[in-house]
Enzyme design. Structure first.
Site, PDB file in Angstrom:
ATOM      1  N   TRP A  19       0.812  -1.210   0.000  1.00  0.00           N
ATOM      2  CA  TRP A  19       0.000   0.000   0.000  1.00  0.00           C
ATOM      3  C   TRP A  19       0.853   1.272   0.000  1.00  0.00           C
ATOM      4  CZ3 TRP A  19      -5.035   1.941   0.438  1.00  0.00           C
ATOM      5  CH2 TRP A  19      -5.140   3.249   0.939  1.00  0.00           C
ATOM      6  N   ASP A  22       0.030   9.223   0.385  1.00  0.00           N
ATOM      7  CA  ASP A  22       0.625  10.524   0.041  1.00  0.00           C
ATOM      8  C   ASP A  22       2.094  10.502  -0.390  1.00  0.00           C
ATOM      9  OD1 ASP A  22      -1.670  10.896   1.535  1.00  0.00           O
ATOM     10  OD2 ASP A  22      -0.743  12.161   3.039  1.00  0.00           O
ATOM     11  N   ASP A 147       1.340  16.865   9.079  1.00  0.00           N
ATOM     12  CA  ASP A 147       1.769  17.043   7.693  1.00  0.00           C
ATOM     13  C   ASP A 147       2.606  18.313   7.484  1.00  0.00           C
ATOM     14  OD1 ASP A 147       0.141  14.813   7.492  1.00  0.00           O
ATOM     15  OD2 ASP A 147      -1.506  15.856   6.500  1.00  0.00           O
ATOM     16  N   GLU A 200      -5.605  18.764   5.224  1.00  0.00           N
ATOM     17  CA  GLU A 200      -4.408  17.933   5.359  1.00  0.00           C
ATOM     18  C   GLU A 200      -3.339  18.403   4.375  1.00  0.00           C
ATOM     19  OE1 GLU A 200      -6.203  13.661   6.700  1.00  0.00           O
ATOM     20  OE2 GLU A 200      -6.225  13.960   4.552  1.00  0.00           O
TER      21      GLU A 200
HETATM   22  C1  FRU Z   1      -3.554  12.401   3.879  1.00  0.00           C
HETATM   23  C2  FRU Z   1      -3.228  11.793   5.230  1.00  0.00           C
HETATM   24  C3  FRU Z   1      -2.339  12.713   6.020  1.00  0.00           C
HETATM   25  C4  FRU Z   1      -1.627  11.774   6.943  1.00  0.00           C
HETATM   26  C5  FRU Z   1      -1.456  10.544   6.090  1.00  0.00           C
HETATM   27  C6  FRU Z   1      -1.527   9.261   6.831  1.00  0.00           C
HETATM   28  O1  FRU Z   1      -3.905  11.474   2.919  1.00  0.00           O
HETATM   29  O2  FRU Z   1      -4.429  11.500   5.909  1.00  0.00           O
HETATM   30  O3  FRU Z   1      -3.017  13.755   6.683  1.00  0.00           O
HETATM   31  O4  FRU Z   1      -0.403  12.297   7.394  1.00  0.00           O
HETATM   32  O5  FRU Z   1      -2.479  10.588   5.105  1.00  0.00           O
HETATM   33  O6  FRU Z   1      -1.163   8.179   6.038  1.00  0.00           O
END
Ligand code: FRU
Length: 491
Positions: A19, A22, A147, A200
């Site tokens: 998997w 981001d 993030d 995010e």
């Molecule tokens: C965005 C998110 C981020 C987080 C990550 C976790 O897609 O939800 O905010 O850091 O994915 O995998």
């Protein structure tokens, strides 16, 4: 990487196995573009997050490297960014690559998020976590606190580091002289733009406005729930940044979307990209159904990298995206096929000879058809571009997937200009010279793809067109099977 698997993209990044979500830690250093990514090495669904790692010299062919960051006593490794610490401000060593990421802890109903550092002194091959982590401790007022996007503001001699951080529906700004001590200095949000979902993965950068000597700052914000195509999507704001906080030049109600398709999320740009370019890449997926896409032993892919600029339009200053200006990275096979001045009569259709691998209500458009009958229809009518993937192949893995997504588009002197890139399981569509973007995943059967253009109620002229078949990119895996903690063998 096994290239001949069903749905496997041929010139987009996808992991050999397991998997991804981001893109993280995008930084260019010594001829290499680094792409880290949210990675779960034990499964094809999201789980305890690591930073996977790949590098590229041309942004098309990728080399997969061992996992860069593993979970530790502070938590799992959520999204973040990376910089070259050119002046050794943190004291980790000359030209250290420094990753700034979120440590995440899950405690059932509650979660704890803090910001931490890791550095590499060997071109990103091995990483050391900073002993004083976290550098920005959790705050019990904010459940969503994550993030970090870090960049240098100001001149090389006089300036400071800035961190943009997502917190609920705000972007918070912090400043630092050494990447270790951070001071809160600003915030943006407070009802601006779309606030249907949680904010995010922010990014913030300055771009010139084409044809002027002005510039603006662009704040990109991922929003999970409330995107135009449903689920997660990418909004942006245009305005000013003074080193401490961002202000939008548009009213609160203005909502700008970097993409109107369903599959363009958590977009991030590279630090220190060559020639002052601003290059963006996104996860080509949507939280609404990401865990169910039918790809088998791997799950998730990145968009093609795009170069960004700002255009002054009748509505205001808007983002323009262009795919891969870096040539000859994407190799074209043969001479391609050129189309010019073809008139399609009302009710008619035109099929170029080249095989490239519900339009009711649409005035005209493009149709992609696969041998087993799977079809994608991209149609224009009355100022709207619609992408219909209801019959695009396997669509029944989640009820949110089969849908028609639409975007507002203004014709330019009666003309619609489209740039479309199809790579097995994705379509990236840029209209009107990149002022409109729609990125969609699809899961059609194998086999040669036929392209056709249609006109419904009135004749349409195909002014000019080019079709090219793109060559598969070179991808290397230097990770040994089983190198990932507890991973299954590679397919
Ligand atoms: C965005 C998110 C981020 C987080 C990550 C976790 O897609 O939800 O905010 O850091 O994915 O995998």
């Amino acid at each position: 990487m096994t290239r001949n698997q069903l749905y496997r993209p041929q010139f987009h990044f996808s992991p050999t196995a397991h998997w991804i979500n981001d893109p993280n830690g995008l930084v260019y250093y010594q001829g290499e573009y680094h792409l880290f990514y949210q990675y779960h090495p034990d499964s094809t669904v999201w789980g305890p997050m690591h930073w996977g790692h790949a590098v590229s010299q041309d942004l098309v062919g990728w080399e997969e490297l061992p996992i860069a960051l593993h979970p530790d006593e502070h938590g799992t490794i959520f999204s973040g960014s990376a910089v070259v610490d050119w002046h050794n401000s943190a004291g980790f060593g000359a030209e250290a690559l420094v990753a700034i990421f979120t440590h995440h802890q899950d405690h059932g109903e509650t979660q704890v998020q803090s910001q931490s550092l890791a550095y590499s002194l060997d071109r990103g091959r091995t990483w050391t976590k900073y002993a004083g982590n976290p550098v920005l401790p959790p705050t019990n007022r904010m459940r969503d606190f994550r993030d970090p996007k870090v960049f240098w503001y100001g001149t090389p001699e006089q300036g400071h580091w800035v961190m943009a951080l997502a917190a609920g529906q705000l972007i918070l700004f912090y400043r630092s002289s050494n990447l270790i001590e951070w001071h809160a200095c600003g915030g943006f949000g407070f009802g601006y733009g779309s606030i249907e979902g949680v904010w995010e993965t922010p990014d913030l950068f300055e771009l010139p406005v084409e044809g002027t000597n002005e510039s603006r700052w662009v704040l990109l914000v991922g929003i999970n729930l409330g995107a135009p195509a449903g689920g997660s999507g990418q909004q942006y704001f245009v305005g000013h940044f003074d080193g401490e906080t961002f202000t939008s030049e548009n009213p609160k109600e203005t909502v700008l979307w970097a993409d109107y398709g369903a599959d363009f999320y958590a977009a991030q740009s590279w630090s220190d990209a060559p020639d002052g370019q601003r290059l963006l890449i996104a996860w080509m997926n949507n939280w609404a159904y990401a865990r169910q896409i039918p790809t088998g032993s791997w799950r998730g892919a990145m968009s093609l990298p795009r170069s960004l600029s700002l255009a002054r339009t009748d509505e205001g200053i808007r983002l323009r995206q262009q795919i891969i200006p870096i040539r000859p990275s994407l190799q074209q096979e043969g001479d391609g096929e050129r189309i010019s001045g073809v008139v399609i009569p009302a009710g008619g259709e035109y099929r170029p000879t080249m095989e490239a691998g519900g339009e009711e209500g649409s005035a005209f458009g493009v149709r992609l058809t696969w041998p087993g009958g799977s079809t994608v229809t991209i149609g224009y009518a009355n100022g709207t571009l619609a992408f219909d993937r209801t019959a695009s192949g396997v669509v029944d893995f989640n009820p949110a997937f089969p849908a028609v997504h639409s975007a507002p588009v203004a014709l330019n002197h009666g003309r619609l200009q489209l740039h479309m890139i199809v790579d097995h399981s994705s379509v990236e569509l840029l209209a009107q010279q990149g002022l409109l973007s729609m990125t969609e995943s699809i899961y059609p059967e194998e086999g040669a793809l036929q392209l056709s253009f249609f006109a419904n109620n009135a004749p349409v002229t195909l002014d000019h067109g080019e079709l090219h078949r793109l060559a598969p990119a070179r991808t290397i895996t230097t990770r040994s099977p089983g190198a990932d903690r507890g991973s299954a063998a590679q397919p």
